[in-house]
Design a protein around this motif. Structure first.
Motif: not given
Ligand SMILES: O=c1ccn([C@@H]2O[C@H](COP(=O)(O)OP(=O)(O)O)[C@@H](O)[C@H]2O)c(=O)[nH]1
Ligand SMILES: O=P(O)(O)OC[C@H]1O[C@H](O[C@H]2O[C@H](CO)[C@@H](O)[C@H](O)[C@H]2O)[C@H](O)[C@@H](O)[C@@H]1O
Length: 891
Positions: A335-337, A363-365, A434-436
């Motif tokens: 879903i993240k494209g 890009q952190i995946a 939430l990243v945004s």
């Molecule tokens: O290495 C990472 C990457 C992401 N996050 C957290 O994961 C959450 C991702 O939330 P988001 O709403 O963007 O998407 P979701 O993964 O819940 O679909 C954010 O709070 C990030 O800070 C994290 O703790 N460590």
């Protein structure tokens, strides 16, 4: 080359995030909760003087910590990554407890005991799911079915060769898993607690909890999108899931769109009523609303000043000196494209040669759901694209994409957010993202640009400052990258201001507080509503009083009272004419043939319909809300009051015609004193929209000054001349009955049962009311005729006055619309006016009604002036059967 990972890359420690005192955020969260609990029990207040709140049981599939087994009885706890955990860690106001899965299979007793103890210190309570359940429920139903479906990726094809991929078996495990969560909640629950269920994993939980204890305050919040009802309806278990969620008191979504989709799924798939507050099912109201989540922005802003972040910031700035930094942070989820993002970046590099060595994409995946095959495929696909782009545009010393398949810790992330020039969020769908928000919170210094997918919930709140893109349009995303990298600082500043203000004022705390307070309010409102709900009709009492009375009057509604239950085909009502409930034939015949009982069927329906349905019974028929009366001899007469203004009819008819032509399967009926547009056979949703439009047209046009009432039924719009109500007609009807039957003794028992419209027709209940009822009878009294006023003033008895507005003279219709029956509507052509009884003849009291001999009963409504209620026509049939049987035994 797939990626590049520096030894000094921030966040290599994937375990807990430590602050200066060495405590992790989970520990701080948990300590906060513990302190709150202590203060609560000691009657303390918080530092800021506010009292502590009630206990909050947060139930989510995943606990904020995942457990890693270090030995037979030793555990280490890591923060779980993901938006839900991040958001809830920001909530510090409640005495909260988490209930959820620790992300690990613990089959042995020692393990379960020691993990429970370790988690208890963190105020977390584990739900132990077996490996098989995790496979079927979490990997299967949640992540392979609900997740893609809710994100518009459709259902996977059911694989007949792999039994584990069957919808049904996965759905069963889903239910079992939800019950396992419920069992733990039920054990921990104390009266007054709030239970907040989270996400698509736990759609069954509200129902399980309410079944166990209907008094539990239960809220459910969905973190993903809720798709259009057209998508939801493809799900084999669509109905069960919706019904289970509706058991909650409050249902929340990130955006209005998702809430609207949910409500429409309930109306279209379940055929329920939507109200401005939510969804109503047989008097049970589920509140549905939007609660956009936020982050703990302060935590990010504070962290930026800490040495844990400042150090990595310097490292990063040094490493990427001379290059603009672009950032993507996503779970490695379709879903993240991510492929779309990479392709857009590739296109940008292709078209902007000068930028090739001046920009880098980090890009952190974060690996996620790695047991699900689709996620495994995605990983390989992403690696392949990254390899190709780095191969095409990289040099011996630098690559354009640094791709990391791993989690970063909080400080590492903050540092990355802070050094970024352009953040790239290209979700194909995302509940919020939430990243945004986190990126914006960390950009006070740099004022970088956010490129944001229009399909992320966040687009609705950060759209003002972000560059919104359709991630499927690679060309446009590439253009947005170029625009972002070249954006003048004044524009960046302006855009950032908007978003920073939003992120810092709409926080996770506020989100949770709003949800919880709304849940408390919803429950209080529901309790008030329930208190106002009159009790069920006491059948025994009503029968007992009936048997000891000598002159009884039964007033029965027709539609929704004596009719067959309505069948549905999908979301449509089955095409069918109204007809009497089959089980009522015998009891009605018996009751009507009792010489001491007068039965009146009082309905909004026209004469023809009543004729067709009741010709075989010895009953009085009052059609069009009592405007026409037919004694058992089959001759219709009118009871219409004089001075009925019908000048509005033509213009209203014009509007009704317009909407009928445009609303397939709707129709309108022209009655003597009213026009009714009916859409019960039309598409429910469309019909409602049309009805809303129609009301607007009516109110601003033909009826704005006319003396009419607009009555909105559940699938109809009716315009009536003012004063045309059942309550207003009943005194005229009674006069005729008394006269016609040559009654000489007063009526000493009244049973009035109907699915009558609350505002317009419930005045009938008040008419007979010997004492003002506690359910708002007084509301209607001012509208009553002299006879009714008289009835209200005296406990009993009542005398029907003649004169003024009581009865009409035989030549009363001069100058009015003709009152003839329309020949196409009824074969019973003759119509006359009700006779005007000679005043001297009715000198005795027609009603000798005591409180205990009056039974008013609303069918299928709980908000009513009636003394009692029955839920459906089935129960009416049941009651009338009993009444008829008792009466025939008595005779
Ligand atoms: O290495 C990472 C990457 C992401 N996050 C957290 O994961 C959450 C991702 O939330 P988001 O709403 O963007 O998407 P979701 O993964 O819940 O679909 C954010 O709070 C990030 O800070 C994290 O703790 N460590
Ligand atoms: O627990 P996982 O299966 O590894 O998945 C992590 C979480 O992903 C989803 O997050 C959603 O919630 C965010 C906060 O509301 C929202 O911003 C985001 O758009 C959603 O994707 C999922 O809903 C969580 O339950 C998972 O824990």
């Amino acid at each position: 080359m797939v990626g590049f990972q520096s030894e000094n890359m921030p966040g290599n420690n994937k375990y807990n995030e430590y602050n200066n005192s060495g405590a992790s955020s989970v520990e701080r969260f948990v300590e906060g909760a513990a302190a709150a609990a202590k203060a609560l029990s000691n009657g303390y207040k918080r530092e800021d003087g506010k009292p502590f709140r009630q206990r909050l049981l947060v139930v989510a599939n995943r606990l904020p910590v995942s457990a890693v087994r270090k030995g037979e009885d030793s555990w280490s706890l890591e923060i779980s990554a993901g938006g839900l955990v991040s958001a809830l860690l920001g909530v510090k106001e409640f005495e909260a407890r988490w209930i959820g899965w620790a992300g690990v299979n613990v089959p042995d007793e020692v393990g379960q005991k020691t993990l429970t103890e370790a988690l208890a210190e963190k105020r977390c309570i584990p739900v132990f799911l077996t490996e098989e359940i995790v496979h079927q429920y979490y990997n299967g139903y949640c992540n392979n079915i609900l997740w893609p479906l809710f994100h518009y990726l459709g259902l996977p094809q059911e694989d007949r060769l792999a039994t584990t991929r069957g919808f049904q078996s996965q759905f069963e495990s889903y239910q079992v898993a939800n019950q396992m969560f419920a069992d733990v909640v039920n054990e921990v629950y104390e009266e007054g607690d709030i239970v907040w269920c989270h996400d698509y994993h736990l759609m069954f939980l509200p129902q399980c909890l309410k079944k166990f204890n209907n008094k539990m305050k239960v809220g459910w919040f969905l973190h993903t999108p809720f798709p259009s009802s057209e998508i939801h309806r493809t799900l084999p278990s669509r109905t069960e899931l919706l019904r289970a969620v509706l058991a909650a008191d409050l249902v929340g979504f990130h955006t209005y769109d998702y809430a609207r989709h949910f409500v429409s799924a309930c109306t279209r798939i379940l055929g329920l009523e939507a109200t401005p507050e939510g969804v109503e099912d047989q008097g049970k109201m589920t509140r549905v609303a939007a609660f956009p989540i936020g982050i703990d922005s302060e935590r990010f802003i504070r962290a930026l000043g800490s040495s844990e972040v400042q150090g990595p910031i310097k490292d990063l700035q040094e490493r990427f000196k001379g290059r603009k930094v672009m950032l993507g942070v996503d779970r490695l989820d379709m879903i993240k494209g991510i492929p779309q993002k990479l392709l857009a970046f590739e296109k940008f590099l292709e078209e902007n040669v000068d930028w090739r060595d001046k920009v880098v994409l980090l890009q952190i995946a974060v690996p996620t759901r790695t047991d699900v095959p689709e996620y495994q495929k995605l990983t390989s696909q992403v690696h392949e694209i990254v390899g190709r782009i780095n191969g095409r545009f990289g040099s011996l010393t630098a690559v354009p994409i640094h791709h990391l398949d791993r989690t970063l810790d909080f400080y590492g992330l903050c540092a990355l957010y802070a050094v970024t020039d352009v953040a790239l969020v290209t979700s194909l769908r995302d509940g919020m993202n939430l990243v945004s928000y986190e990126f914006v919170a960390c950009q006070e210094k740099k004022k970088g640009v956010l490129i944001l997918s229009e399909f992320a919930g966040a687009a609705q709140s950060l759209g003002a400052g972000a560059l919104l893109v359709n991630p499927w349009n690679i060309t446009k995303v590439a253009e947005a990258i170029s625009k972002a990298l070249n954006m003048p600082s004044a524009e960046r500043e302006k855009r950032h201001r908007h978003n920073f203000h939003h992120v810092t004022t709409h926080t996770a705390q506020e989100w949770a507080e709003t949800f919880v307070s709304e849940l408390n309010d919803t429950v209080v409102e529901a309790q008030l509503r329930t208190k106002q709900v009159p009790p069920r009709l006491p059948a025994d009492k009503a029968i007992e009083q009936y048997l000891t009375s000598t002159n009884r009057l039964l007033i029965l509604g027709f539609n929704g009272t004596l009719t067959e239950p309505v069948e549905r085909k999908g979301d449509q009502l089955k095409e069918m004419e109204l007809s009497v409930h089959p089980e009522l034939k015998l009891p009605l015949t018996k009751l009507c043939s009792d010489p001491n009982t007068t039965v009146v069927v009082l309905s909004g329906s026209d004469r023809q319909i009543l004729d067709e349905n009741f010709k075989e019974y010895d009953t009085w028929l009052a059609a069009e809300n009592g405007m026409f009366l037919n004694s058992s001899n089959g001759e219709w007469m009118t009871t219409m009051p004089e001075q009925l203004n019908m000048e509005w009819v033509d213009s209203v008819k014009h509007i009704f015609e317009y909407f009928t032509e445009r609303t397939p399967r709707s129709h309108f009926e022209e009655r003597e004193a009213s026009l009714v547009w009916n859409y019960r056979h039309a598409d429910v949703e469309f019909g409602k929209l049309q009805a809303r439009d129609m009301l607007q047209h009516l109110c601003t046009g033909p009826i704005s000054n006319a003396s009419v009432e607009v009555v909105q039924g559940s699938r109809s719009v009716e315009v009536r001349a003012a004063g045309v109500t059942k309550g207003a007609a009943i005194d005229r009807i009674l006069g005729e009955i008394v006269h016609c039957k040559s009654m000489t003794t007063p009526i000493d028992y009244v049973l009035c049962i109907g699915h009558f419209l609350a505002k317009q027709d419930e005045d009938i209940y008040d008419f007979f009311e010997p004492e003002p009822s506690c359910f708002g009878a007084s509301l209607q009294r001012s509208k009553l005729t002299e006879a009714a006023k008289f009835a209200n003033e005296k406990v009993s008895p009542m005398k029907i006055p003649s004169g003024k507005n009581g009865f009409k003279s035989t030549n009363q219709n001069k100058g009015q619309r003709p009152v003839s029956n329309s020949p196409k509507k009824t074969s019973n052509i003759f119509s006359r006016t009700v006779r005007k009884p000679a005043p001297e003849k009715i000198t005795w009291n027609v009603l000798d009604l005591k409180k205990e001999n009056y039974f008013s009963c609303a069918v299928g409504r709980t908000q009513t002036n009636a003394r009692f209620t029955l839920p459906s026509p089935d129960e009416v049939a049941e009651f009338l059967k009993e009444l008829a049987n008792a009466s025939s035994h008595n005779n």
